[in-house]
Design a protein around this motif. Structure first.
Motif, PDB file in Angstrom:
ATOM      1  N   GLY B  84       6.619  19.581  35.571  1.00  0.00           N
ATOM      2  CA  GLY B  84       7.554  20.312  34.742  1.00  0.00           C
ATOM      3  C   GLY B  84       8.803  20.007  35.106  1.00  0.00           C
ATOM      4  N   PHE B  85       9.310  19.251  36.340  1.00  0.00           N
ATOM      5  CA  PHE B  85      10.789  18.969  36.230  1.00  0.00           C
ATOM      6  C   PHE B  85      10.947  17.848  35.272  1.00  0.00           C
ATOM      7  CE2 PHE B  85      13.509  16.146  38.657  1.00  0.00           C
ATOM      8  CZ  PHE B  85      14.713  16.893  38.476  1.00  0.00           C
ATOM      9  N   TYR B  86      10.088  16.920  35.435  1.00  0.00           N
ATOM     10  CA  TYR B  86      10.381  15.667  34.437  1.00  0.00           C
ATOM     11  C   TYR B  86       9.847  16.047  33.125  1.00  0.00           C
ATOM     12  CZ  TYR B  86      10.890  13.111  38.984  1.00  0.00           C
ATOM     13  OH  TYR B  86      11.167  12.800  40.049  1.00  0.00           O
ATOM     14  N   LEU B  87       8.963  16.971  32.500  1.00  0.00           N
ATOM     15  CA  LEU B  87       8.864  17.311  31.400  1.00  0.00           C
ATOM     16  C   LEU B  87       9.787  18.030  30.716  1.00  0.00           C
ATOM     17  CD1 LEU B  87       5.058  18.149  31.466  1.00  0.00           C
ATOM     18  CD2 LEU B  87       6.065  15.955  30.400  1.00  0.00           C
ATOM     19  N   ARG B  90      14.468  17.720  33.438  1.00  0.00           N
ATOM     20  CA  ARG B  90      15.014  17.558  34.761  1.00  0.00           C
ATOM     21  C   ARG B  90      15.788  18.973  34.984  1.00  0.00           C
ATOM     22  NH1 ARG B  90      14.898  12.854  37.123  1.00  0.00           N
ATOM     23  NH2 ARG B  90      16.596  13.313  38.642  1.00  0.00           N
ATOM     24  N   GLY B  91      15.290  19.947  34.720  1.00  0.00           N
ATOM     25  CA  GLY B  91      15.730  21.333  34.893  1.00  0.00           C
ATOM     26  C   GLY B  91      15.252  22.324  36.071  1.00  0.00           C
ATOM     27  N   ILE B  92      15.995  22.453  37.085  1.00  0.00           N
ATOM     28  CA  ILE B  92      15.191  22.969  38.354  1.00  0.00           C
ATOM     29  C   ILE B  92      14.760  24.253  37.994  1.00  0.00           C
ATOM     30  CG2 ILE B  92      15.592  23.450  40.733  1.00  0.00           C
ATOM     31  CD1 ILE B  92      17.784  21.315  41.065  1.00  0.00           C
ATOM     32  N   ALA B  97       9.994  28.046  37.923  1.00  0.00           N
ATOM     33  CA  ALA B  97       9.202  28.830  37.181  1.00  0.00           C
ATOM     34  C   ALA B  97       7.839  28.489  36.842  1.00  0.00           C
ATOM     35  CB  ALA B  97      10.107  29.293  35.952  1.00  0.00           C
ATOM     36  N   VAL B  98       7.868  27.106  36.296  1.00  0.00           N
ATOM     37  CA  VAL B  98       6.379  26.849  35.972  1.00  0.00           C
ATOM     38  C   VAL B  98       5.759  26.739  37.183  1.00  0.00           C
ATOM     39  CG1 VAL B  98       5.125  24.399  35.562  1.00  0.00           C
ATOM     40  CG2 VAL B  98       7.301  25.076  34.337  1.00  0.00           C
ATOM     41  N   ALA B  99       6.397  26.310  38.503  1.00  0.00           N
ATOM     42  CA  ALA B  99       5.483  26.226  39.672  1.00  0.00           C
ATOM     43  C   ALA B  99       4.793  27.764  40.137  1.00  0.00           C
ATOM     44  CB  ALA B  99       6.298  25.876  40.816  1.00  0.00           C
TER      45      ALA B  99
END
Lengths: 238, 112
Positions: B84-87, B90-92, B97-99
């Motif tokens: 999710g970070f790369y998709l 690059r928003g932390i 939240a995705v995790a």
């Protein structure tokens, strides 16, 4: 804190920066910690005081667990200090980034109390655009804002312990390791950083099997040194 | 009241002092290292590997309530967070939240 070497007008800026993503993630962990304190029946005060005084969650968890078991002072101290060795490299990195010529040393020692994984990541991810004299006050602001908030969150978790479902509590607790891991990728600048992440992830569990107390230190020293050495050739400074 | 003072003493001695000693040593060393030195690069590698190992330990040996999820769910959720970070540019925050949402959904669908 004397001297004009630091630009203290940066302090409120750091406070604001900390209360974004790092603050939300940290809040989830401290709610989890407050719930743990409730479960251990050591009293809210022990949990709440451990937040500003220890200010590193693994150490706090060890502290309240051993305190609940009625362990002796020396045993608790040893358990906590073993979890705290890992803070050393992070403090070294942060201090080397914030110190200025002629700046007060007392300010550095005061700042160091706030440094744990989250503050190290906040410093790596959000501080580079600040001028050097503004960095220490900026980070001090971030630390103060987070610490004050987490004292409240510890109490909130203590109260919320009975309301949260186990799955919801688990997801809240998952935010912190996620933040740590993802921010390692976010802050990675060199091939070395990615190799360090990979080697730490592999070596840690292997050492944990044999020496559960030393896994993090060993993974850091062995994995980090290997990563440094194998990427040394060909690496150029940015 | 004496209990409270005793508790504060225990936390100061066995909690604060034992933690701060490493921060103190860190300041002492950090003041003497040149920024951009090779030694500091090595320290950076050590700290990075150490935190990575900490995360993997939390996945393998989950503390408290996190144990109510399966190892598979935790590993999948963490991988989803990094992806999710790369998709998501690059928003932390979005990646974290995705995790967490992945952990919730995987556990909800497949059970603990």
């Amino acid at each position: 804190m004397s001297g004009t070497a630091y630009d203290w007008t940066a302090l409120p800026h750091g406070m604001r920066a900390a209360l974004g993503v790092p603050g939300i993630v940290m809040a989830a962990s401290f709610i989890g910690f407050g719930a743990l304190v409730r479960g251990l029946e050591v009293g809210l005060l022990a949990g709440v005081l451990s937040t500003p005084l220890i200010w590193a969650l693994p150490g706090q968890v060890v502290f309240v667990n051993m305190y609940a078991e009625g362990a002796g002072l020396a045993a608790i101290g040893l358990g906590v200090t073993l979890t705290a060795v890992r803070l050393l490299p992070m403090v070294v990195l942060v201090i080397s980034k914030v110190r200025v010529e002629g700046g007060s040393r007392l300010a550095l020692y005061a700042l160091s109390h706030f440094i744990a994984v989250t503050i190290w990541r906040v410093a790596e991810d959000g501080m580079d655009h600040e001028e050097r004299p503004r960095r220490l006050p900026w980070l001090m602001g971030a630390g103060l804002a987070l610490m004050a908030s987490m004292i409240v969150m510890t109490c909130a978790g203590y109260v919320l312990a009975q309301v949260l479902t186990p799955l919801l509590a688990a997801c809240l607790m998952f935010l912190t390791p996620s933040f740590f891991f993802i921010s390692l990728f976010a802050g990675a600048k060199f091939t070395m950083d990615y190799v360090s992440i990979a080697l730490g992830a592999v070596i840690g569990p292997v050492v944990y099997r044999f020496y559960p107390e030393l896994d993090l230190i060993a993974a850091g020293l062995v994995g980090g040194t290997l990563a440094y050495v194998v990427t040394r050739i060909g690496r150029r400074k940015p | 009241m004496t209990d409270t003072i005793g508790l504060v003493g225990v936390i100061l001695a066995a909690g604060w002092a034992t933690t701060y000693v490493w921060r103190f040593v860190g300041v002492y060393i950090g003041q003497r290292m040149a920024p951009d030195s090779e030694l500091l690069m090595w320290v950076r590698a050590v700290a990075t590997a150490l935190v990575s190992a900490l995360v993997v330990r939390l996945l393998l040996v989950p503390p408290g309530m996190l144990g109510h999820t399966s190892l598979e769910a935790r590993v999948v959720a963490m991988a989803a967070g990094v992806a999710g970070f790369y998709l998501f540019g690059r928003g932390i925050g979005a990646a974290v939240a995705v995790a967490a949402v992945s952990l919730f959904l995987v556990t909800w669908v497949f059970g603990a």
